[in-house]
Design an enzyme around this catalytic site. Structure first.
Site, PDB file in Angstrom:
ATOM      1  N   ASP A 194      14.221 -96.588 -24.459  1.00 49.74           N
ATOM      2  CA  ASP A 194      14.351 -97.188 -23.129  1.00 49.74           C
ATOM      3  C   ASP A 194      14.988 -96.202 -22.139  1.00 49.74           C
ATOM      4  O   ASP A 194      16.072 -95.685 -22.389  1.00 49.74           O
ATOM      5  CB  ASP A 194      15.241 -98.438 -23.272  1.00 49.74           C
ATOM      6  CG  ASP A 194      15.453 -99.193 -21.972  1.00 49.74           C
ATOM      7  OD1 ASP A 194      14.749 -98.924 -20.983  1.00 49.74           O
ATOM      8  OD2 ASP A 194      16.338-100.086 -21.973  1.00 49.74           O
ATOM      9  N   HIS A 367      20.449-102.954 -19.614  1.00 54.30           N
ATOM     10  CA  HIS A 367      19.963-101.651 -20.088  1.00 54.30           C
ATOM     11  C   HIS A 367      21.111-100.649 -20.159  1.00 54.30           C
ATOM     12  O   HIS A 367      21.895-100.522 -19.211  1.00 54.30           O
ATOM     13  CB  HIS A 367      18.889-101.110 -19.141  1.00 54.30           C
ATOM     14  CG  HIS A 367      17.690-102.008 -19.025  1.00 54.30           C
ATOM     15  ND1 HIS A 367      16.596-101.911 -19.844  1.00 54.30           N
ATOM     16  CD2 HIS A 367      17.437-103.046 -18.187  1.00 54.30           C
ATOM     17  CE1 HIS A 367      15.710-102.833 -19.508  1.00 54.30           C
ATOM     18  NE2 HIS A 367      16.198-103.536 -18.507  1.00 54.30           N
TER      19      HIS A 367
END
Lengths: 554, 554
Positions: A194, A367
């Protein structure tokens, strides 16, 4: 020689519509099947899917689909993809129980009932053709988020999904760093990680830090409190409920997706509703203003969301008024700033207090930031790195982070959608790319970006349309009725009424001269009318509406 | 009893299209004539102007127009307003010399040559009917920014325009706080103050702090440097040129408005071009990459701007490549985030380095923060306050700042566009509101928000249009030609070819049954066809294109 192929059909050079293909010996595992929301230029488009022609062409090779977590950008395209593939194959779908429950709900809406959805727990090992599949528990802004390890003859491919390393998550279950470290020790061939927050320095704040700040904000409010956040952020909803309960306020849920997600989350034990706290939307007015918290959808200013309707005084159950406090426990996704600002300003107009993340730390990203991406790289020690889930900027920055922790620049592959990373015993390299891109969902159908309808709609939306109907005699070729001139969406025609007469004259004139030249073919007549009228309209209006002549022969 | 009326036709409850009317004894002075840019819902609209019906109705009472500074949201509507008023009156326009030069350039583009533009210097006193006009020098992100004092029988109205209190402006001319203090000592009746940054705490950073940071950023770049900022921010351009010169780089200007503004600014002495530094765009490639700085328009990601075209490798003169550094010396205006992000990501894709205000303090806002608004209030000590230039949120917060410095809440008037503040010897209060709102510019024409064309364009852009032409006999009422079915912008009609046949059948059927019932009126026939076809199309396509039946009688 056996070779492994890894390619993304979405999620590279963009934020959204994540979809990855991992392939060996002609067998395919698809990881994530996500969608994106359209930009304003995509007029009339509802959703954007990855172009999955590659899957259609290799449908019979698909062993399974694995979903990392239940967000739209990882799960949302599943119904469309399964429907398109159904003629050839309906692969089983694997994921955590919450993820699968959300997938089920989505497939039900599309009346897709014959799909084999398999709940997996982290640590379970499943054989998928040439691969062993294992899920690794991660932390993110939705419970049940997992990384995916696919281990085959050449080694392990680890796809992180979306993640952060939250050391104090709300449910007390941090990411399984031990298992990641173990995989690293055993040797990870490729890390697909990610990149969403690769541009943010340091460590992301913990989700559990949000709760106390919410409680402080709530404590300062005298009237009703309306909190908006993502409906799928079940731990955030938990913290809002806990803060409300601590201050002896009742909680009502507003918005379909909010009620649905809390329902599923509570059935699966991801959210605990303290007894006596939850009330129905219709009961809100039964309690004093300072005893109520409303949790609502609409944190992104979405046009049909509950909060947006409240802000425009158009919600059937919640009438906002002065003294209400609206708390945005979310930040705008890039592109939504204007819609959010508009909503906020309507709330100020009503007289509400508005609290956003600028006023208090009441949101935490799901995130990981740069240091967490480095931690992942150091835990997993991959031979090769392919930054995932990011626009070009974030993919570039993620690559720089990998170099910073000592990974050889030649082992870092910055890819675009459709590029194929081929790995064999000799090394890794990009091979021949496959088709990738966008397909649009418009209503319930899907089509491609070149759709003429979209071009037409752009033209119609810019300047509108003129329709001119001429009726000619099959025998004589002459005009047998007054031409009809109809316009829609053409600006300021009020001031151009005489233009209609001019157009009629031009039609008659063009038909007569065509007749004199012996032109009788309807297509040619239409073309002539079009050119004549388009020129006339442009000369008079200085704009170019679509001009559509219809010649009817009677 | 003599009374003063102050009303805004734009700039309240919104950011943009500022326009204020100050009125006494039936004489009007208009301060600022600004515009706004359209939001994405305003399909096909180019510009948004304030609804200035009030000025049209009171054209003969207009004494003068005063412009505070040369930005579009204060000056941009001038050509349209003057053109509309021209039949009755062409009032003189006052402002600083740069402001008037920019006004002249704008009026020239609209071929409006007979307007009396009057250069005023701060301190000059001019009689405008019942008022004395004086400009007070202020600092802002464009030179020649002024506050406007209009003094009449009842006292002085001070309109700040846009301002900050920059203590170290690039041109060494800070805002004239002495004159503001003097006006305060003499007694200001009403302060209409800029609220744009009422939500930011503290003092705004000085413009001259930007230059050294730009030079640091430039010093780290090995290749070409492309700097983008607002073309009207002439002092910023000066600082970029100075930083380039200090590092022995040449400077080229790219973009029409950049060249135009630097041209005007340099003629009027607001910018100093060091000898031998400036080069032409076509000479860029004659110098090594590390000897060039390009200053370009496009800091907001505008579709046709020079930087946007460079980012899409579509600029005729500047071909970007790896090693170029692009410096955004500006922040996105709310609503432009997506366009800016897209541009940035294209630049990363090319391989450019991109430096934004997140990386270095290379931008300073032109609007004062909360402490500056308080300073203004304390300097001017107004009897009444009317926060200006802000959405509802900022107007509310500006009011709170006024209360914080001791102004009585009852003396603070939070208004909306069209609300009229009436002041006389007895006090101040809101009177009967006047018409206010938006008018749209579409190409070169103007219209109003209720324009049916806009509604039609929304519908057309969502689902397209079906046109059905039926031809019936005047004698018999029966259909005399096969119905024509034409569609444009209707999504995925490829897959619905048989629908066309169904529609034709439905048309014939509807005509027959109407005929049987004796219905002959064309309007009624059209309505019936419309309802029948709209239902059919919705049933088949699950969308609602515009359905337009045309019945032709022959």
């Amino acid at each position: 020689m056996s070779s492994l192929r890894v390619l993304a059909l979405g999620g590279l050079g963009e934020i959204g519509k994540n979809m990855t293909v991992v392939e060996q010996d002609g067998r395919i595992v698809v990881v994530d099947v996500g969608l994106r929301f359209p930009t304003p230029e995509m007029i009339g488009i509802d959703l954007v899917l990855p172009d999955f022609s590659y899957l259609r062409e290799h449908a019979n090779e698909i062993e399974a689909i694995v979903i990392t977590h239940g967000h739209e950008d990882h799960l949302g395209a599943l119904p469309w993809v399964l429907r398109e593939l159904a003629a050839k194959v309906t692969p089983p779908v694997y994921g955590g129980p919450l993820t699968m429950a959300m997938a089920r709900s989505k497939l039900d809406e599309h009346k897709l009932r014959d799909v084999h959805l398999v709940d997996l727990a982290p640590g379970d090992e499943i054989d998928l053709g040439p691969f062993k599949l294992e899920l690794i528990h991660m932390t993110h802004s939705i419970p049940d988020s997992c990384a995916v390890a696919l281990s085959g003859e050449l080694g392990t491919v680890l796809l992180t999904g979306d993640y952060k390393f939250d050391q104090t998550p709300v449910d007390g279950e941090p990411a399984d760093v031990s298992r990641l470290a173990q995989l690293g020790a055993e040797g990870v061939l490729l890390l697909c990680g990610d990149s969403t927050n690769a541009d943010r320095e340091g460590f992301s704040p913990s989700e559990s830090g949000v709760g106390p700040h919410l409680e402080e904000v709530f404590a300062r409010a005298d009237g009703r409190i309306i909190v908006t956040s993502f409906a799928s952020n079940i731990h955030r909803v938990q913290q809002v409920i806990d803060a409300a309960a601590a201050l002896d306020r009742k909680v009502a849920l507003i918005g379909r997706s909010m009620r649905k997600n809390v329902g599923i989350g509570s059935q699966l034990g991801h959210i605990e509703l303290p007894p006596g706290v939850m009330v129905q939307a219709r009961e809100i007015d039964d309690f004093p203003d300072d005893r109520i918290v409303i949790i609502s959808t609409g944190s992104q200013g979405e046009p049909l969301s509950a909060l947006r309707r409240m802000a425009y005084l158009d919600h059937p159950q919640v009438k906002l008024h002065e003294g209400d406090t609206v708390v945005f426990s979310a930040t705008p996704i890039p592109g939504n700033e204007r819609a959010v600002n508009e909503t906020v300003d309507r709330l100020y107009h009503i007289g509400c207090d508005v609290i956003t993340t600028r006023d208090a730390p009441i949101h935490a990203s799901g995130h990981g930031y740069a240091e967490e991406l480095k931690l992942m790289l150091n835990l997993v020690k991959p031979r090769y790195v392919m930054p995932f889930h990011g626009d070009y900027k974030r993919i570039k920055l993620h690559g720089q982070l990998a170099e910073a922790v000592g990974i050889d620049a030649a082992s870092i592959f910055r890819a675009e959608n459709g590029m194929v990373l081929e790995i064999d015993k000799r090394g890794a390299r990009f091979g021949t790319p496959v088709q990738a891109g966008m397909i649009f969902v418009d209503g319930v159908d899907i089509g491609d970006i070149a759709d003429a309808a979209l071009r037409d709609r752009r033209m119609l939306s810019a300047d509108g349309i003129f329709i001119v109907v001429a009726t000619i005699s099959e025998q004589s070729g002459g005009s047998v009725a007054d031409p009809e001139v109809i316009f829609r969406g053409v600006p300021f025609m009020d001031e151009a009424g005489e233009l209609v007469d001019e157009i009629k004259d031009a039609v008659e004139d063009a038909l007569e001269s065509a007749f004199a030249e012996g032109v009788r073919e309807l297509g040619v007549l239409s073309d002539r009318l079009h050119d004549r009228l388009a020129a006339l309209v442009y000369e008079r209006l200085r704009r170019r509406p679509m001009v559509l002549p219809v010649v009817v022969e009677v």
